[in-house]
Design a protein around this motif. Structure first.
Motif, PDB file in Angstrom:
ATOM      1  N   ALA A  89       0.824  -1.218   0.000  1.00 35.90           N
ATOM      2  CA  ALA A  89       0.000   0.000   0.000  1.00 35.90           C
ATOM      3  C   ALA A  89       0.853   1.261   0.000  1.00 35.90           C
ATOM      4  CB  ALA A  89      -0.959   0.000   1.181  1.00 35.90           C
ATOM      5  N   ALA A  90       1.918   1.257  -0.808  1.00 34.31           N
ATOM      6  CA  ALA A  90       2.811   2.415  -0.864  1.00 34.31           C
ATOM      7  C   ALA A  90       2.246   3.529  -1.737  1.00 34.31           C
ATOM      8  CB  ALA A  90       4.182   1.992  -1.381  1.00 34.31           C
ATOM      9  N   ASP A  91       1.505   3.182  -2.779  1.00 34.30           N
ATOM     10  CA  ASP A  91       0.950   4.170  -3.699  1.00 34.30           C
ATOM     11  C   ASP A  91      -0.544   3.885  -3.827  1.00 34.30           C
ATOM     12  OD1 ASP A  91       0.332   5.953  -5.627  1.00 34.30           O
ATOM     13  OD2 ASP A  91       1.702   5.186  -7.156  1.00 34.30           O
ATOM     14  N   VAL A  92      -1.354   4.656  -3.111  1.00 32.94           N
ATOM     15  CA  VAL A  92      -2.793   4.375  -3.081  1.00 32.94           C
ATOM     16  C   VAL A  92      -3.595   5.666  -3.167  1.00 32.94           C
ATOM     17  CG1 VAL A  92      -2.620   2.228  -1.751  1.00 32.94           C
ATOM     18  CG2 VAL A  92      -2.833   4.409  -0.553  1.00 32.94           C
ATOM     19  N   GLU A  93      -4.805   5.523  -3.669  1.00 31.39           N
ATOM     20  CA  GLU A  93      -5.814   6.562  -3.627  1.00 31.39           C
ATOM     21  C   GLU A  93      -7.066   5.948  -3.003  1.00 31.39           C
ATOM     22  OE1 GLU A  93      -6.552   8.427  -7.331  1.00 31.39           O
ATOM     23  OE2 GLU A  93      -4.439   8.859  -7.749  1.00 31.39           O
ATOM     24  N   VAL A  94      -7.555   6.561  -1.956  1.00 32.94           N
ATOM     25  CA  VAL A  94      -8.709   6.027  -1.231  1.00 32.94           C
ATOM     26  C   VAL A  94      -9.784   7.100  -1.147  1.00 32.94           C
ATOM     27  CG1 VAL A  94      -9.532   4.952   0.900  1.00 32.94           C
ATOM     28  CG2 VAL A  94      -7.174   4.569   0.148  1.00 32.94           C
ATOM     29  N   GLU A  95     -11.022   6.702  -1.387  1.00 36.63           N
ATOM     30  CA  GLU A  95     -12.155   7.619  -1.251  1.00 36.63           C
ATOM     31  C   GLU A  95     -13.234   6.960  -0.402  1.00 36.63           C
ATOM     32  OE1 GLU A  95     -13.674  10.376  -4.471  1.00 36.63           O
ATOM     33  OE2 GLU A  95     -15.323   8.920  -4.395  1.00 36.63           O
ATOM     34  N   GLY A 130      -4.711   1.930  -7.139  1.00 36.11           N
ATOM     35  CA  GLY A 130      -3.261   1.974  -6.998  1.00 36.11           C
ATOM     36  C   GLY A 130      -2.722   0.615  -6.621  1.00 36.11           C
ATOM     37  N   ASP A 131      -1.839   0.567  -5.600  1.00 40.10           N
ATOM     38  CA  ASP A 131      -1.276  -0.709  -5.166  1.00 40.10           C
ATOM     39  C   ASP A 131      -2.336  -1.646  -4.605  1.00 40.10           C
ATOM     40  OD1 ASP A 131       1.142   0.257  -5.910  1.00 40.10           O
ATOM     41  OD2 ASP A 131       1.912   0.609  -3.896  1.00 40.10           O
ATOM     42  N   VAL A 132      -3.380  -1.088  -4.024  1.00 34.73           N
ATOM     43  CA  VAL A 132      -4.469  -1.884  -3.460  1.00 34.73           C
ATOM     44  C   VAL A 132      -5.759  -1.462  -4.138  1.00 34.73           C
ATOM     45  CG1 VAL A 132      -5.744  -2.522  -1.385  1.00 34.73           C
ATOM     46  CG2 VAL A 132      -3.278  -2.081  -1.247  1.00 34.73           C
ATOM     47  N   THR A 133      -6.377  -2.399  -4.853  1.00 34.75           N
ATOM     48  CA  THR A 133      -7.636  -2.126  -5.537  1.00 34.75           C
ATOM     49  C   THR A 133      -8.761  -2.849  -4.821  1.00 34.75           C
ATOM     50  OG1 THR A 133      -6.489  -1.900  -7.659  1.00 34.75           O
ATOM     51  CG2 THR A 133      -8.874  -2.251  -7.722  1.00 34.75           C
ATOM     52  N   PHE A 173      -3.857   4.000   6.602  1.00 36.04           N
ATOM     53  CA  PHE A 173      -3.898   3.511   5.227  1.00 36.04           C
ATOM     54  C   PHE A 173      -2.531   3.544   4.545  1.00 36.04           C
ATOM     55  CE2 PHE A 173      -8.658   4.495   4.282  1.00 36.04           C
ATOM     56  CZ  PHE A 173      -9.007   3.789   5.414  1.00 36.04           C
ATOM     57  N   VAL A 174      -1.556   4.272   5.153  1.00 38.28           N
ATOM     58  CA  VAL A 174      -0.273   4.475   4.487  1.00 38.28           C
ATOM     59  C   VAL A 174       0.863   3.977   5.379  1.00 38.28           C
ATOM     60  CG1 VAL A 174      -1.146   6.436   3.185  1.00 38.28           C
ATOM     61  CG2 VAL A 174      -0.068   6.809   5.399  1.00 38.28           C
ATOM     62  N   ALA A 175       2.035   3.781   4.780  1.00 39.72           N
ATOM     63  CA  ALA A 175       3.193   3.285   5.509  1.00 39.72           C
ATOM     64  C   ALA A 175       3.720   4.335   6.477  1.00 39.72           C
ATOM     65  CB  ALA A 175       4.296   2.865   4.537  1.00 39.72           C
ATOM     66  N   SER A 176       4.452   3.870   7.503  1.00 38.19           N
ATOM     67  CA  SER A 176       4.969   4.752   8.538  1.00 38.19           C
ATOM     68  C   SER A 176       6.474   4.903   8.406  1.00 38.19           C
ATOM     69  CB  SER A 176       4.622   4.186   9.925  1.00 38.19           C
ATOM     70  OG  SER A 176       5.372   4.826  10.926  1.00 38.19           O
ATOM     71  N   SER A 177       6.973   6.085   8.812  1.00 43.09           N
ATOM     72  CA  SER A 177       8.413   6.352   8.756  1.00 43.09           C
ATOM     73  C   SER A 177       9.171   5.697   9.901  1.00 43.09           C
ATOM     74  CB  SER A 177       8.665   7.870   8.776  1.00 43.09           C
ATOM     75  OG  SER A 177       8.183   8.430   9.975  1.00 43.09           O
ATOM     76  N   SER A 178       8.514   4.904  10.744  1.00 42.73           N
ATOM     77  CA  SER A 178       9.200   4.209  11.831  1.00 42.73           C
ATOM     78  C   SER A 178      10.323   3.328  11.296  1.00 42.73           C
ATOM     79  CB  SER A 178       8.205   3.363  12.630  1.00 42.73           C
ATOM     80  OG  SER A 178       8.859   2.603  13.613  1.00 42.73           O
ATOM     81  N   ALA A 179      10.191   2.916  10.047  1.00 39.09           N
ATOM     82  CA  ALA A 179      11.221   2.052   9.467  1.00 39.09           C
ATOM     83  C   ALA A 179      12.581   2.736   9.421  1.00 39.09           C
ATOM     84  CB  ALA A 179      10.815   1.635   8.052  1.00 39.09           C
ATOM     85  N   VAL A 180      12.598   4.080   9.361  1.00 39.37           N
ATOM     86  CA  VAL A 180      13.871   4.790   9.288  1.00 39.37           C
ATOM     87  C   VAL A 180      14.678   4.599  10.572  1.00 39.37           C
ATOM     88  CG1 VAL A 180      14.910   7.060   9.046  1.00 39.37           C
ATOM     89  CG2 VAL A 180      12.924   6.462   7.683  1.00 39.37           C
ATOM     90  N   ASN A 181      14.038   4.720  11.728  1.00 38.75           N
ATOM     91  CA  ASN A 181      14.738   4.653  13.004  1.00 38.75           C
ATOM     92  C   ASN A 181      14.949   3.229  13.503  1.00 38.75           C
ATOM     93  OD1 ASN A 181      14.779   7.491  13.165  1.00 38.75           O
ATOM     94  ND2 ASN A 181      12.695   7.487  13.951  1.00 38.75           N
ATOM     95  N   ASN A 189      -2.751  -0.050   5.173  1.00 37.21           N
ATOM     96  CA  ASN A 189      -3.794  -1.027   4.886  1.00 37.21           C
ATOM     97  C   ASN A 189      -5.107  -0.302   4.617  1.00 37.21           C
ATOM     98  OD1 ASN A 189      -5.465  -3.213   4.649  1.00 37.21           O
ATOM     99  ND2 ASN A 189      -5.399  -3.778   6.809  1.00 37.21           N
ATOM    100  N   PRO A 190      -5.452  -0.063   3.342  1.00 36.79           N
ATOM    101  CA  PRO A 190      -6.724   0.602   3.042  1.00 36.79           C
ATOM    102  C   PRO A 190      -7.943  -0.296   3.283  1.00 36.79           C
ATOM    103  CG  PRO A 190      -5.132   0.821   1.237  1.00 36.79           C
ATOM    104  CD  PRO A 190      -4.615  -0.243   2.151  1.00 36.79           C
TER     105      PRO A 190
END
Length: 408
Positions: A89-95, A130-133, A173-181, A189-190
Motif C-alpha cells: 500500500a505504498a501508492d494508493v488513492e482512497v475515497e 493503486g497498489d491496493v484495488t 492507510f499508508v506506511a509509517s516512517s518508523s522504518a527509518v529509526n 492497509n486501506p
C-alpha cells in the motif's frame, strides 16, 4: 424557549478541510542507510442538517442527516542502502463516502428523570486504487438509550447503553516512517473496517458548595478491533500493518473533581483534576495469547490550577499532565514508550479589552521520554528475544509567548 409551547428549529452545518503533508526522513550508520519519503494529501468535506421540534416542556424530537466525503492520495518510498524496498500500500488513492440519518427523542419526566432514545443508521462505501484495488460497502445501525436521574441534594445518576462505530483514520492507510529509526516496516492497509463497540456506562455526580465530583465506569464490547498485525507475501510475514484483528473488551474507570479554593483561603482560584484507569483485552494475532490493545494508555491523569487576579487584569495557573505508557505489539518486537510528567506554568495579562498577552514556561521539570524495544529473532510467537534497545530522550524547558489583538 421556556414557555412550554411547540417550537421548531433548523440547523445547517458544513465545513471542508485540506491537509497536504510531505515527509522526508533518513538514518545513517556504519554500513547502513535508510531513507523514507511520504507525500500525502487528505481532503474532507462534511455537511449536516438537523431539525429539532420541542413538542412541549416534556418532549423534544430531533432528526437529521449527515454526509461526508473523504479522500486520500498517498505515495511512499523506502530505500535500504540505496536499494528500493517494496512497501504494501505504498501508492494508493482512497475515497470514502459516508452518510447517516438519525432520530432522537428526549423526555423529561417526573422527579428529575430524563430519558433519551436515539437511533442512527450509517452507510458508507470505500474505494481504493493503486497498489491496493478494492471497493466495499458498510452499514451500521446504532441505537442509544440514556437515562438521567437528578434527585435532591446535588446528586445525579446517569446510565447509558448504545452502539458506537469509530471513524477510520487515514494515517492507518499508508506506511509509517518508523522504518527509518528502527528498521521495522509498518505498512499501510486501506482494507480496514471501522471498529465497533457496544458501550455500557454508569456515572454518579455529587455537587457540594460549588464543587463537583464525578465517578464514571464504562464497559466496551469491541468488534473489528484495529490493532497491529503481520502482512504476508508468499506465505511469509514481511511487515506490520494496521488490521482488524477480531473481538476484544475495554473497561474504563474515570474520576474527576472540580474544586473552588476560596474556602481554603485562595481567592478566585479553582482546581480541576481527572484520572482514568483502563483495562483492555484482545487476542494477539502473532502469538494467539491475550494482551492489551496496542497504543491504549492504561493510566492517564491531569490537574489544572487557575486563579484570577482582577486587580491586575491578569490570571495565572499551572497545567500538569501525569506520566503515561503506551505499548505497541508488532510482528517481531514490542515497543513501549514511557512519558514522565509534563508541567506548564502560565500567566495572562489583559491591558485592554482587545489585547491579551500570554506567557508559558513549558516542561518545567524537563520531562524525559523513554523508548524500550524488545526485539525478537523472528516472529514473537517463536519466543526468541534477540535484544532490548532502551533509549532515553531528554527535553529541556521551553518558553511560549503569544500576543493576541481582537479587531471589531
Amino acid at each position: 424557549r421556556c414557555d412550554g409551547k411547540p417550537w421548531t428549529s433548523l440547523e445547517l452545518v458544513a465545513f471542508q478541510q485540506w491537509n497536504d503533508l510531505e515527509t522526508g526522513a533518513d538514518f545513517e550508520g556504519p554500513g547502513l542507510r535508510r531513507d523514507f519519503d511520504l507525500d500525502k494529501q487528505v481532503r474532507e468535506s462534511v455537511g449536516r442538517l438537523t431539525l429539532r421540534h420541542d413538542a412541549n416542556a416534556a418532549l423534544a424530537l430531533e432528526g437529521g442527516v449527515e454526509g461526508a466525503l473523504n479522500r486520500l492520495e498517498s505515495e511512499t518510498a523506502f530505500t535500504l542502502n540505496g536499494a528500493p524496498v517494496a512497501l504494501p500500500a505504498a501508492d494508493v488513492e482512497v475515497e470514502e463516502q459516508r452518510s447517516e440519518v438519525f432520530l432522537t427523542a428526549t423526555w423529561r419526566g417526573w422527579t428529575g428523570m430524563t430519558a433519551e432514545l436515539g437511533l442512527r443508521q450509517e452507510n458508507s462505501s470505500i474505494a481504493s486504487s493503486g497498489d491496493v484495488t478494492l471497493e466495499k460497502s458498510l452499514a451500521f445501525t446504532k441505537p442509544r438509550l440514556a437515562l438521567t436521574w437528578s434527585p435532591s441534594g446535588g446528586r445525579q445518576l446517569r446510565v447509558r447503553l448504545g452502539r458506537g462505530v469509530g471513524q477510520l483514520n487515514f494515517d492507518d492507510f499508508v506506511a509509517s516512517s518508523s522504518a527509518v529509526n528502527t528498521g521495522v516496516v509498518i505498512a499501510g492497509n486501506p482494507d480496514l473496517s471501522p471498529q465497533q463497540a457496544w458501550v455500557g456506562e454508569a456515572a454518579f455526580e455529587q455537587r457540594f458548595g460549588g464543587a463537583a465530583a464525578v465517578a464514571t465506569f464504562r464497559h466496551y464490547e469491541l468488534t473489528d478491533v484495529i490493532d497491529r498485525a503481520p502482512r504476508y507475501a508468499g506465505g511469509v510475514a514481511v511487515a506490520d500493518a494496521p488490521a482488524n484483528i477480531g473481538e476484544g473488551t475495554k473497561d474504563e474507570l474515570q474520576l474527576s473533581l472540580t474544586l473552588p479554593l476560596d474556602r481554603f483561603g485562595v481567592k478566585a482560584a479553582q482546581l480541576k483534576a481527572q484520572a482514568t484507569r483502563r483495562w483492555s483485552e484482545v487476542t494477539d494475532p502473532v502469538t494467539g495469547a491475550e494482551r492489551e490493545i496496542s497504543g491504549l494508555r492504561p493510566l492517564e491523569c491531569e490537574a489544572h490550577f487557575t486563579q484570577d487576579l482582577p486587580q491586575w487584569r491578569a490570571n495565572w495557573g499551572v497545567d500538569a499532565t501525569g506520566g503515561f505508557r503506551e505499548s505497541y505489539y508488532r510482528l517481531a518486537e514490542i515497543e513501549t514508550k514511557k512519558w514522565e510528567t509534563w508541567v506548564v506554568l502560565f500567566a495572562e495579562y489583559k491591558p485592554r479589552a482587545d489585547i491579551v498577552l500570554r506567557l508559558e514556561l513549558q516542561n518545567v521539570f524537563e520531562r524525559d521520554v523513554q523508548r524500550i524495544r524488545e526485539v525478537y529473532a523472528g516472529p514473537r510467537s517463536a519466543g526468541q528475544l534477540a535484544y532490548v534497545d532502551v533509549r532515553d530522550l531528554e527535553y529541556g524547558k521551553m518558553i511560549f509567548v503569544r500576543l493576541r489583538k481582537t479587531f471589531g
